[in-house]
Design a protein around this motif. Structure first.
Motif, PDB file in Angstrom:
ATOM      1  N   THR A 178      14.366  -3.437   3.658  1.00 29.30           N
ATOM      2  CA  THR A 178      14.846  -4.535   2.813  1.00 29.30           C
ATOM      3  C   THR A 178      15.738  -5.390   3.664  1.00 29.30           C
ATOM      4  OG1 THR A 178      16.967  -3.737   2.008  1.00 29.30           O
ATOM      5  CG2 THR A 178      14.971  -2.815   0.973  1.00 29.30           C
ATOM      6  N   ILE A 179      15.926  -6.604   3.212  1.00 27.81           N
ATOM      7  CA  ILE A 179      16.789  -7.493   4.002  1.00 27.81           C
ATOM      8  C   ILE A 179      18.254  -7.130   3.817  1.00 27.81           C
ATOM      9  CG2 ILE A 179      15.158  -9.412   4.010  1.00 27.81           C
ATOM     10  CD1 ILE A 179      16.836 -10.698   1.759  1.00 27.81           C
ATOM     11  N   TRP A 180      18.533  -6.262   2.815  1.00 27.09           N
ATOM     12  CA  TRP A 180      19.942  -5.960   2.533  1.00 27.09           C
ATOM     13  C   TRP A 180      20.367  -4.646   3.141  1.00 27.09           C
ATOM     14  CZ3 TRP A 180      16.209  -6.933  -1.231  1.00 27.09           C
ATOM     15  CH2 TRP A 180      16.162  -8.248  -1.702  1.00 27.09           C
ATOM     16  N   THR A 181      19.417  -3.946   3.760  1.00 28.91           N
ATOM     17  CA  THR A 181      19.742  -2.635   4.316  1.00 28.91           C
ATOM     18  C   THR A 181      19.362  -2.587   5.771  1.00 28.91           C
ATOM     19  OG1 THR A 181      17.599  -1.844   3.595  1.00 28.91           O
ATOM     20  CG2 THR A 181      19.439  -1.383   2.163  1.00 28.91           C
ATOM     21  N   GLU A 182      19.682  -1.466   6.378  1.00 34.49           N
ATOM     22  CA  GLU A 182      19.406  -1.286   7.789  1.00 34.49           C
ATOM     23  C   GLU A 182      18.383  -0.163   7.890  1.00 34.49           C
ATOM     24  OE1 GLU A 182      23.090  -0.602   9.795  1.00 34.49           O
ATOM     25  OE2 GLU A 182      22.352  -1.390  11.678  1.00 34.49           O
ATOM     26  N   GLY A 183      17.215  -0.426   8.478  1.00 33.19           N
ATOM     27  CA  GLY A 183      16.198   0.608   8.639  1.00 33.19           C
ATOM     28  C   GLY A 183      15.395   0.853   7.368  1.00 33.19           C
ATOM     29  N   VAL A 184      14.355   1.722   7.547  1.00 36.48           N
ATOM     30  CA  VAL A 184      13.446   2.019   6.435  1.00 36.48           C
ATOM     31  C   VAL A 184      14.169   2.849   5.383  1.00 36.48           C
ATOM     32  CG1 VAL A 184      11.295   3.156   5.749  1.00 36.48           C
ATOM     33  CG2 VAL A 184      11.418   1.947   7.938  1.00 36.48           C
ATOM     34  N   GLN A 185      14.033   2.445   4.162  1.00 38.59           N
ATOM     35  CA  GLN A 185      14.705   3.134   3.066  1.00 38.59           C
ATOM     36  C   GLN A 185      13.675   3.818   2.186  1.00 38.59           C
ATOM     37  OE1 GLN A 185      18.251   2.821   2.910  1.00 38.59           O
ATOM     38  NE2 GLN A 185      17.882   1.761   4.879  1.00 38.59           N
ATOM     39  N   GLU A 186      14.049   4.962   1.605  1.00 37.03           N
ATOM     40  CA  GLU A 186      13.165   5.627   0.654  1.00 37.03           C
ATOM     41  C   GLU A 186      13.748   5.476  -0.738  1.00 37.03           C
ATOM     42  OE1 GLU A 186      11.423   9.792   1.318  1.00 37.03           O
ATOM     43  OE2 GLU A 186      12.688  10.035  -0.462  1.00 37.03           O
ATOM     44  N   PHE A 187      13.017   4.811  -1.618  1.00 42.16           N
ATOM     45  CA  PHE A 187      13.485   4.603  -2.988  1.00 42.16           C
ATOM     46  C   PHE A 187      12.617   5.412  -3.923  1.00 42.16           C
ATOM     47  CE2 PHE A 187      14.698   0.686  -0.767  1.00 42.16           C
ATOM     48  CZ  PHE A 187      16.051   0.602  -1.093  1.00 42.16           C
ATOM     49  N   ARG A 188      13.287   6.007  -4.910  1.00 43.25           N
ATOM     50  CA  ARG A 188      12.546   6.744  -5.936  1.00 43.25           C
ATOM     51  C   ARG A 188      12.946   6.206  -7.279  1.00 43.25           C
ATOM     52  NH1 ARG A 188      12.165  13.141  -5.828  1.00 43.25           N
ATOM     53  NH2 ARG A 188      11.116  12.493  -3.929  1.00 43.25           N
ATOM     54  N   GLY A 189      11.954   6.099  -8.183  1.00 43.75           N
ATOM     55  CA  GLY A 189      12.282   5.567  -9.501  1.00 43.75           C
ATOM     56  C   GLY A 189      11.057   5.454 -10.379  1.00 43.75           C
ATOM     57  N   VAL A 190      11.176   4.539 -11.374  1.00 45.04           N
ATOM     58  CA  VAL A 190      10.106   4.352 -12.355  1.00 45.04           C
ATOM     59  C   VAL A 190       9.458   3.001 -12.077  1.00 45.04           C
ATOM     60  CG1 VAL A 190       9.583   4.186 -14.811  1.00 45.04           C
ATOM     61  CG2 VAL A 190      11.479   5.585 -14.042  1.00 45.04           C
ATOM     62  N   GLN A 191       8.139   3.009 -12.114  1.00 44.88           N
ATOM     63  CA  GLN A 191       7.469   1.707 -11.925  1.00 44.88           C
ATOM     64  C   GLN A 191       7.821   0.801 -13.087  1.00 44.88           C
ATOM     65  OE1 GLN A 191       3.662   1.334  -9.313  1.00 44.88           O
ATOM     66  NE2 GLN A 191       3.130   2.331 -11.235  1.00 44.88           N
ATOM     67  N   LEU A 192       8.053  -0.469 -12.780  1.00 46.10           N
ATOM     68  CA  LEU A 192       8.388  -1.451 -13.821  1.00 46.10           C
ATOM     69  C   LEU A 192       7.317  -1.436 -14.913  1.00 46.10           C
ATOM     70  CD1 LEU A 192      10.152  -3.794 -14.850  1.00 46.10           C
ATOM     71  CD2 LEU A 192       8.745  -5.349 -13.434  1.00 46.10           C
ATOM     72  N   SER A 193       6.027  -1.349 -14.430  1.00 48.19           N
ATOM     73  CA  SER A 193       4.922  -1.368 -15.388  1.00 48.19           C
ATOM     74  C   SER A 193       5.002  -0.190 -16.355  1.00 48.19           C
ATOM     75  CB  SER A 193       3.601  -1.342 -14.635  1.00 48.19           C
ATOM     76  OG  SER A 193       3.546  -0.221 -13.783  1.00 48.19           O
ATOM     77  N   ASP A 194       5.333   0.986 -15.826  1.00 46.75           N
ATOM     78  CA  ASP A 194       5.436   2.183 -16.667  1.00 46.75           C
ATOM     79  C   ASP A 194       6.526   2.026 -17.711  1.00 46.75           C
ATOM     80  OD1 ASP A 194       3.350   3.347 -15.334  1.00 46.75           O
ATOM     81  OD2 ASP A 194       4.640   4.477 -13.939  1.00 46.75           O
ATOM     82  N   LEU A 195       7.636   1.466 -17.249  1.00 50.01           N
ATOM     83  CA  LEU A 195       8.754   1.292 -18.173  1.00 50.01           C
ATOM     84  C   LEU A 195       8.390   0.330 -19.290  1.00 50.01           C
ATOM     85  CD1 LEU A 195      11.986   2.000 -18.301  1.00 50.01           C
ATOM     86  CD2 LEU A 195      12.129  -0.476 -17.901  1.00 50.01           C
TER      87      LEU A 195
END
Lengths: 854, 175
Positions: free
Chosen positions: B74-91
């Motif tokens: 992301t442009i706001w972080t440094e390096g590859v980030q791993e995000f976990r969560g709920v898909q917007l579509s699922d929600l």
């Protein structure tokens, strides 16, 4: 087969293509490069890694003021505001975290002011976070200090915000500059490309126009070619090197029966070459392709066989040429169906052959007919001659004369026709015999003198310049031509003059060109008739016709003979003024000796002794006539009816002379002669005389080859026989040939007499001379004459004188000799010697008399 | 489809019935009631709720929805980030969203409009973990709408960045 002229062009063409591609590559590469550049720039813009940086940075300050505000509120009334404080702190914290860690802010981390500011803020946040996470009392207690401390951060945060904005603005500017530069370059490149493309376009338009024009020309010329090919009456078939048909015109469709679409692409040899010739054609083609050896190629028109679709084979005339169409060799064949023209040619040839055959048949017919007519005529004339010696009433004698005259005329006509047909059948050949021009001309003049006189004409000979004395040539033909010309002149001239001029008009080595001119003062010939006078069967107008009796072949024969001899004959005339016929013939000069020796031959010598004679002749009439004549001459005659009998007879006993007919059934004269000569009989060395209808040089050669010694031409006459016997070495004359036997007749003397008298008187006188001499000879024979018998001497003297007047030279001499001896005192016994002399003289005179009365 | 539905059927009842049919028995009209702190409130044009007109989610409730993990820069972080969560579509499906637009609001009142059509499979997730850690407000938590920026260049745009709302607390579904 080299394509030397082709190579540079194709290289150029390739070079041009490569150049074009290279140019396109050169122009396209920067454009593509620029386009890629622009795309990446645009992508950069699109990817916008920046978020709204300025906004984010200003948010930092905003969040700070929220936090500061919450600090102030908590200071004033700590209860219930701490949660809000904590949250605003967290948010502020998170903002700073973003600025510190976020990729998009990495560019401003290098800025010393920002780095310093961030360090200060981070220190504050870290220390404050512990308080925030701690319990409320501790937090409340620290609030004043937190506020004071926080307020010191204002300037720092301001710096981050401002500096960041400046940095990002500069970066943005740089990026824009980059884009604008790229766009500028792109524009320039594009402009250049447009310019180049325009130039290229113009060039292409030019090329296009050029091409269009060329195409137009090509099209026109190809249309012309197509039109020529299409309208050609000859089939035009074009094939490639592998023999496939690539063009097949309308005439080819018509001739061969294939539709064009059917023929195109097919192997030519399968379409039009007859099965039998295919292998040969393919072999020739293979040889040409491998060695360049040409067979039909460029050989011009050749005649061959071709095949139609129906399989029918027909004759054609073909001309094949090889043409380079671009790089490919093609074969162009022009083919003409010559079936019809061959048929026409054959028909024409057949017509000509038929005509020739017909012509030959006609000539043959004429020759046979005239020959066959001569045999009975021979019989008639011979019998007439025999009848002459029998006792006749004057009336009968007159009839006999008429018959004889008519018979001779008929014979003359038949001879004319025979000569023409022989001449036309090409069997006429030239003989070469030595003779004296003067003698020949004199004899002709002599033979015509009587007739000339009767018409009141003077006939004379004029020699112009020096002439060769003896020449060699076909004397018989020359004599006949001249006889015809002189005879005509005599016939068509009344009370005038006939002059025979002889002149040498040219000389090549020993060949002299002699011109004979027969000039008369007669009726002449109309100018219109001059050109056809030498044609056959021409007898001119009625006047001419009335005066002349003839077949009209005389001049035709003269012309043919003249041409055969390598000369020519012609005429100049003015109607009413007379004619001048001329004859020019080449004659070879020879030494005098030959001619004079010939001339001195004692042709008139008589055979005084009866001879044993064998006649070999199948024709009864001919046999009869000949036999009677010989018997009358006092000879002993034995007859044989054919060749075989003749040979047997000759083997049985000795004969002095054998008369041999030529054409006989079973064994002809040649064969019989050969048999006699090759046998061992007593007559094997006997003189054999051919009796023939015609004595052509070729036949004479055959006679000699067969072993014959002499020949006599039918119809046989007493005169001819006597002439023959005169030349015959007889038993008495053998070994002592008289060196200077006197002439039988003195023509000059006779002529003199003839010219000095009116024609009627001359004939009358001559007739009485003959009668008187008949009596005198009969009276004198068997008597003794001496000076004691004056009546005998007187008769001898008178008769000798008359003989002198009438030119009976030999008899005169014989009588004069007796008279002289008597006067010398001798007693002369007059034996039978006088009789044969007189007989011959009388025959000659009678012939002359006939000529004169004819 | 939504347009047709509105014209053809109209009314909440019909939509509710339809959604129930579509979603099966698990969320038949109502959602379970959250037991701990509310992290996200969804309101507006939705079919499924667990309080009056709203759907409220705590961490446990969120975690009952299908979990998705994405890895991205992301442009706001440094390096590859791993995000976990709920898909917007699922929600959106879970709440039975009917509208076209999501009006999303952050804890600091940052707000942004997100089209419902962004909610696709393989699309944005509402992340509740970053690199295996739950996120605090200080680290842009507890919920952050993250797009898989690396997987699709279309997600690397200013609009997407502005939609990548962190410290997300409320979503209102509108027409």
């Amino acid at each position: 087969m080299t394509h030397g002229t082709e190579k540079p062009t194709s290289y150029l063409r390739e070079l041009r293509g490569i150049t074009l591609l290279l140019a396109l590559a050169i122009f396209l590469t920067p454009i593509l490069y620029l386009a890629r550049d622009v795309k990446s720039q645009l992508e950069l813009l699109a990817a916008s890694r920046s978020d709204n940086v300025q906004w984010s940075l200003s948010q930092v300050e905003l969040e700070y003021y929220r936090y500061e505000n919450n600090l102030l509120m908590a200071l004033e009334m700590p209860d219930g505001t701490l949660d809000e404080l904590r949250r605003s702190f967290d948010i502020f914290y998170s903002r700073i975290q973003i600025v510190k860690r976020g990729d998009i802010y990495s560019s401003i981390h290098g800025e010393p002011q920002i780095a310093e500011a961030l360090t200060s803020v981070t220190t504050y946040l870290d220390s404050t976070a512990r308080l925030m996470d701690g319990d409320d009392p501790a937090l409340v207690a620290a609030l004043p200090e937190l506020l004071t401390h926080a307020q010191t951060l204002r300037a720092q945060l301001r710096a981050i915000s401002l500096r960041g904005i400046m940095v990002f603005a500069a970066r943005s500017d740089a990026q824009r500059e980059d884009i604008s530069q790229t766009l500028l370059r792109l524009a320039a490149g594009t402009l250049f490309l447009i310019f180049t493309l325009t130039a290229l376009l113009l060039w292409l338009i030019h090329l296009f126009r050029l091409n269009a024009r060329r195409e137009q020309q090509l099209k026109r010329s190809s249309q012309q070619t197509e039109a020529i090919v299409a309208t050609s009456l000859d089939a035009v078939i074009v094939a490639n090197r592998s023999g496939q048909v690539i063009e097949f015109n309308g005439a080819a469709e018509k001739i061969f029966g294939y539709a064009r679409a059917e023929a195109i692409g097919q192997p030519m040899h399968e379409l039009i070459i007859p099965d039998g010739l295919r292998a040969q054609h393919l072999e020739a083609m293979r040889r040409y392709l491998s060695t360049g050896e040409k067979h039909y190629l460029g050989a011009g028109r050749i005649r061959l066989q071709a095949k139609r679709k129906s399989g029918a084979v027909f004759p054609v005339e073909v001309s094949v040429s090889s043409v380079l169409a671009g790089k490919d060799e093609i074969f162009v064949s022009y083919i003409r169906d010559i079936t019809k023209s061959l048929e026409r040619e054959e028909a024409l040839q057949k017509a000509r052959d038929d005509a020739l055959v017909g012509e030959r048949a006609k000539t043959q017919f004429l020759a046979v007919m005239s020959h066959e007519m001569r045999t009975p005529l021979n019989g008639l004339l011979g019998t007439l001659e025999l009848m002459d010696d029998t006792a006749l009433t004057p009336q009968q004698r007159k009839y006999l004369d008429t018959m004889r005259v008519s018979g001779r005329l008929l014979l003359h006509h038949v001879n004319d026709v025979l000569q023409i047909s022989r001449s036309d059948s090409g069997s006429e050949t030239l003989s070469e015999t030595p003779f004296e021009i003067d003698t020949t001309v004199a004899e002709i003049v002599e033979s015509q003198r009587a007739l000339a006189h009767r018409n009141g004409n003077i006939i004379r000979t004029e020699r112009i310049g020096t002439l060769p004395r003896s020449v060699s040539g076909d004397e018989r033909k020359l004599r006949q031509i001249l006889l015809n010309l002189v005879g005509n002149a005599v016939k068509f001239t009344k009370d005038g003059a006939i002059t025979i001029e002889i002149e040498r008009v040219g000389q090549v080595q020993d060949v002299a060109m002699i011109e004979f001119r027969v000039i008369d003062t007669g009726i002449g010939i109309a100018e219109a008739d001059l050109t056809r006078i030498f044609d056959d069967f021409v007898t001119l107008d009625t006047t001419y016709g009335r005066r002349a009796e003839g077949t009209g072949l005389g001049l035709g024969i003269a012309r043919r003979y003249a041409e055969t001899m390598g000369g020519e004959v012609g005429v100049e005339s003015e109607e009413g003024e007379g004619c001048a016929f001329w004859l020019r013939v080449p004659l070879t000069e020879v030494a005098d000796a030959v001619a004079s020796e010939q001339a001195d031959e004692p042709v008139t010598q008589l055979a005084t002794k009866p001879l044993d004679i064998l006649i070999v002749e199948d024709n009864e009439i001919n046999r009869f006539v000949l036999r009677e004549m010989l018997l009358k001459m006092g000879h002993r005659v034995i007859e044989a009816h054919n060749g075989r009998d003749g040979v047997e007879e000759a083997a049985y006993r000795h004969y002095d002379v054998i008369f041999m007919d030529i054409s006989m059934p079973q064994m002809d004269g040649f064969e019989a002669t050969r048999a006699i000569r090759s046998g061992s009989g007593p007559s094997r060395a006997t003189r054999i005389v051919a009796v023939t209808a015609h004595a052509l040089p070729s036949e004479v050669a055959q006679f000699e080859a067969a072993g014959m010694n002499d020949w006599i031409i039918k119809p046989v006459s007493g005169q001819k026989l006597r002439a023959l016997f005169g030349a015959l070495p007889t038993a008495t004359a053998r070994g002592k040939v008289p060196s200077s036997a006197p002439r039988l007749l003195d023509h000059d003397a006779l002529q003199e007499l003839r010219e000095s008298l009116p024609p009627g008187s001359f004939i009358k006188l001559l007739k009485s001379f003959i009668v008187e001499t008949d009596i005198a000879v009969a009276t004198l024979t068997g008597r003794v004459a001496t000076t004691a018998t004056p009546e005998a001497l007187s008769l001898i003297h008178q008769t000798a004188g008359a003989c002198g007047t009438f030119g009976a030279e030999r008899l005169r001499k014989a009588l004069s000799s007796i008279e002289a001896r008597c006067k010398g005192g001798e007693t002369v016994e007059i034996d039978g010697k006088l009789i044969p002399i007189w007989d011959e003289t009388r025959t000659a005179l009678k012939a002359l008399l006939e000529d004169a009365t004819a | 489809m939504n347009f047709e539905m509105r014209i053809g059927m109209g009314g909440i009842l019909k939509a509710f019935v339809l959604c129930s049919l579509m979603c099966g028995g698990a969320f038949a009209g109502t959602l379970p009631t959250p037991q701990s702190d509310i992290l996200l409130t969804v309101e507006g044009d939705i079919a499924n709720t667990n309080t009056e007109g709203r759907a409220e989610f705590d961490m446990a409730l969120l975690q009952t929805l299908p979990t998705v993990t994405i890895r991205t820069n992301t442009i706001w972080t440094e390096g590859v980030q791993e995000f976990r969560g709920v898909q917007l579509s699922d929600l959106l499906e879970a709440v039975g969203a009917q509208g076209d637009m999501i009006y999303a609001t952050a804890v600091n009142d940052y707000a942004i409009e997100i089209p419902v059509t962004d909610g696709v499979d393989g699309g944005p997730i509402i992340a509740y973990q970053q690199n295996g850690q739950e996120m605090s407000v200080r680290t842009q938590g507890p919920l952050w709408l993250v797009y898989p920026y690396d997987s699709n260049a279309d997600y690397q745009s200013e609009v997407i960045y502005s939609r990548s709302i962190w410290q997300l607390v409320r979503m209102e579904i509108t027409d």
